[in-house]
Write a protein that holds these residues in place. Sequence first.
Motif, mmCIF file in Angstrom:
data_model
loop_
_atom_site.group_PDB
_atom_site.id
_atom_site.type_symbol
_atom_site.label_atom_id
_atom_site.label_comp_id
_atom_site.label_asym_id
_atom_site.label_seq_id
_atom_site.Cartn_x
_atom_site.Cartn_y
_atom_site.Cartn_z
ATOM 1 N N SER A 132 11.430 10.108 1.137
ATOM 2 C CA SER A 132 12.471 9.063 1.194
ATOM 3 C C SER A 132 12.125 7.898 0.250
ATOM 4 N N THR A 133 10.843 7.565 0.138
ATOM 5 C CA THR A 133 10.433 6.495 -0.788
ATOM 6 C C THR A 133 10.648 6.946 -2.235
ATOM 7 N N CYS A 134 10.318 8.204 -2.526
ATOM 8 C CA CYS A 134 10.546 8.726 -3.891
ATOM 9 C C CYS A 134 12.039 8.642 -4.219
ATOM 10 N N ASN A 135 12.886 9.032 -3.269
ATOM 11 C CA ASN A 135 14.339 8.978 -3.491
ATOM 12 C C ASN A 135 14.775 7.548 -3.820
ATOM 13 N N ASP A 136 14.323 6.587 -3.022
ATOM 14 C CA ASP A 136 14.695 5.178 -3.259
ATOM 15 C C ASP A 136 14.218 4.712 -4.628
ATOM 16 N N LEU A 137 12.973 5.037 -4.951
ATOM 17 C CA LEU A 137 12.406 4.543 -6.212
ATOM 18 C C LEU A 137 13.078 5.181 -7.427
ATOM 19 N N SER A 138 13.634 6.387 -7.254
ATOM 20 C CA SER A 138 14.259 7.061 -8.399
ATOM 21 C C SER A 138 15.539 6.344 -8.845
ATOM 22 N N LEU A 139 16.030 5.412 -8.019
ATOM 23 C CA LEU A 139 17.244 4.659 -8.382
ATOM 24 C C LEU A 139 16.916 3.354 -9.118
ATOM 25 N N LYS A 140 15.642 3.074 -9.320
ATOM 26 C CA LYS A 140 15.245 1.806 -9.950
ATOM 27 C C LYS A 140 15.194 1.947 -11.465
ATOM 28 N N GLU A 141 15.170 0.772 -12.129
ATOM 29 C CA GLU A 141 15.125 0.746 -13.605
ATOM 30 C C GLU A 141 13.705 0.559 -14.133
ATOM 31 N N ASN A 142 13.047 -0.480 -13.636
ATOM 32 C CA ASN A 142 11.716 -0.855 -14.152
ATOM 33 C C ASN A 142 10.721 -0.963 -13.016
ATOM 34 N N ILE A 143 9.661 -0.190 -13.124
ATOM 35 C CA ILE A 143 8.627 -0.208 -12.085
ATOM 36 C C ILE A 143 7.271 -0.446 -12.744
ATOM 37 N N MET A 144 6.514 -1.384 -12.173
ATOM 38 C CA MET A 144 5.141 -1.613 -12.637
ATOM 39 C C MET A 144 4.222 -1.002 -11.584
ATOM 40 N N ILE A 145 3.154 -0.356 -12.030
ATOM 41 C CA ILE A 145 2.196 0.228 -11.076
ATOM 42 C C ILE A 145 0.795 -0.250 -11.438
ATOM 43 N N LEU A 146 0.111 -0.827 -10.472
ATOM 44 C CA LEU A 146 -1.266 -1.282 -10.649
ATOM 45 C C LEU A 146 -2.197 -0.277 -9.973
ATOM 46 N N CYS A 147 -3.152 0.233 -10.759
ATOM 47 C CA CYS A 147 -4.103 1.214 -10.227
ATOM 48 C C CYS A 147 -5.379 0.487 -9.793
ATOM 49 N N GLY A 148 -5.754 0.652 -8.555
ATOM 50 C CA GLY A 148 -6.961 0.002 -8.036
ATOM 51 C C GLY A 148 -8.226 0.788 -8.375
ATOM 52 N N HIS A 149 -9.356 0.086 -8.348
ATOM 53 C CA HIS A 149 -10.683 0.715 -8.519
ATOM 54 C C HIS A 149 -11.690 -0.023 -7.667
ATOM 55 N N TYR A 150 -12.879 0.492 -7.573
ATOM 56 C CA TYR A 150 -13.974 -0.142 -6.816
ATOM 57 C C TYR A 150 -13.494 -0.437 -5.390
ATOM 58 N N LYS A 151 -13.771 -1.664 -4.936
ATOM 59 C CA LYS A 151 -13.342 -2.077 -3.587
ATOM 60 C C LYS A 151 -11.865 -2.460 -3.561
ATOM 61 N N GLY A 152 -11.241 -2.499 -4.746
ATOM 62 C CA GLY A 152 -9.836 -2.905 -4.800
ATOM 63 C C GLY A 152 -9.659 -4.180 -5.596
ATOM 64 N N VAL A 153 -8.428 -4.719 -5.576
ATOM 65 C CA VAL A 153 -8.144 -5.937 -6.341
ATOM 66 C C VAL A 153 -8.298 -7.159 -5.448
ATOM 67 N N ASP A 154 -8.556 -8.293 -6.077
ATOM 68 C CA ASP A 154 -8.570 -9.586 -5.387
ATOM 69 C C ASP A 154 -7.270 -9.692 -4.571
ATOM 70 N N GLU A 155 -7.419 -9.995 -3.293
ATOM 71 C CA GLU A 155 -6.283 -10.007 -2.364
ATOM 72 C C GLU A 155 -5.121 -10.896 -2.833
ATOM 73 N N ARG A 156 -5.433 -11.933 -3.616
ATOM 74 C CA ARG A 156 -4.364 -12.854 -4.045
ATOM 75 C C ARG A 156 -3.341 -12.180 -4.947
ATOM 76 N N ILE A 157 -3.773 -11.123 -5.660
ATOM 77 C CA ILE A 157 -2.810 -10.337 -6.454
ATOM 78 C C ILE A 157 -1.820 -9.675 -5.498
ATOM 79 N N ARG A 158 -2.342 -9.099 -4.441
ATOM 80 C CA ARG A 158 -1.473 -8.404 -3.479
ATOM 81 C C ARG A 158 -0.501 -9.393 -2.838
#
Length: 224
Positions: free
Chosen positions: A96-122
Motif C-alpha cells: 500500500s505504501t509503494c502504491n501511494d508513493l508511485s503517485l508522487k513526482e519527486n522523492i528524496m531518500i536518505l540512506c543511513g549508516h553506522y548508528k544512524g543519522v543525527d536525530e535532528r535530521i529526522r
Amino acid sequence: MRFDILTILPQLLDGPFSASIMQRAQDKGHLEIQLHNIRDYSTNKHKNVDDYQYGGGAGMVMSIEPIVAIIEKLKAERNYDEIIYMTPDGQVLEQSTCNDLSLKENIMILCGHYKGVDERIREHYITKEISIGSYVLSGGELAAAVVVDSIVRLIPGVLNDETSALTDSFQDNLLSPPVYTRPPEYNGWKVPEVLLSGDFNKIEAWREEKALERTKQRRPDLLK
Ligand code: ADE
C-alpha cells in the motif's frame, strides 16, 4: 518521477538501477535517478561524514552538516513530496505504501549508516521513515534500491503488460496463485487440468481458490 538518493556509497546503487525494468524506465523517460555522495558536502578537511555520539557508546553517528547542506540545496531546486529515511526502526514497507508513493513526482531518500543519522535530521527534514524488514543491513542503500524498484514498476507505462502489476501478490491482500508454462507434462509432473481447459471462468475460480489457500497457509495475517 524523480528520485534523489543521498548516500555515502553511491557505487552500491549503480548496479540495481542500470538493468532491466529500472534502466528501461529511465530510457523511456518515466524515471530519473540522481545519486548524491554525502561526502562531497563535507566541509571538514578529512571529508568526514560521521562523528562520535554524545553520551558515549560504540558506533558513529552521521553528522548533521553535510546532510543538511545537500537537502537544502535540493529543496531549493524543486519541491519534494517526501523525504524518506531508510532505517530498521522505520515503518515496515507494505504494498500500500509503494502504491501511494508511485503517485508522487519527486522523492528524496536518505540512506543511513553506522548508528544512524543525527536525530535532528529526522525531526526537521524527514517526512517518512521506512524499514524493509526486521533485520539490520550494513546501510540503507540496498533498502533504498528495494523501495525504488517496488515503486517504479507501478508507474504506468513502465511494465510492458500494464495489467501485470495489478495481479501481483499483495495487491488484493492475497498471495499469487501458482503458475505453470509448457510443457504440460514433465517427468510425469502434470500441469493442473483446469489451466488447459480454456474455460476462463473456471480458471479464474481456480486461481482465486489457490490464492486464498496459499494465503491462509503462509500469510494468515494478510486475511485479517
Ligand atoms: N538500514 C539498515 N537496515 C535496514 C532495514 N532493515 N530497512 C531499511 N533500512 C535499513
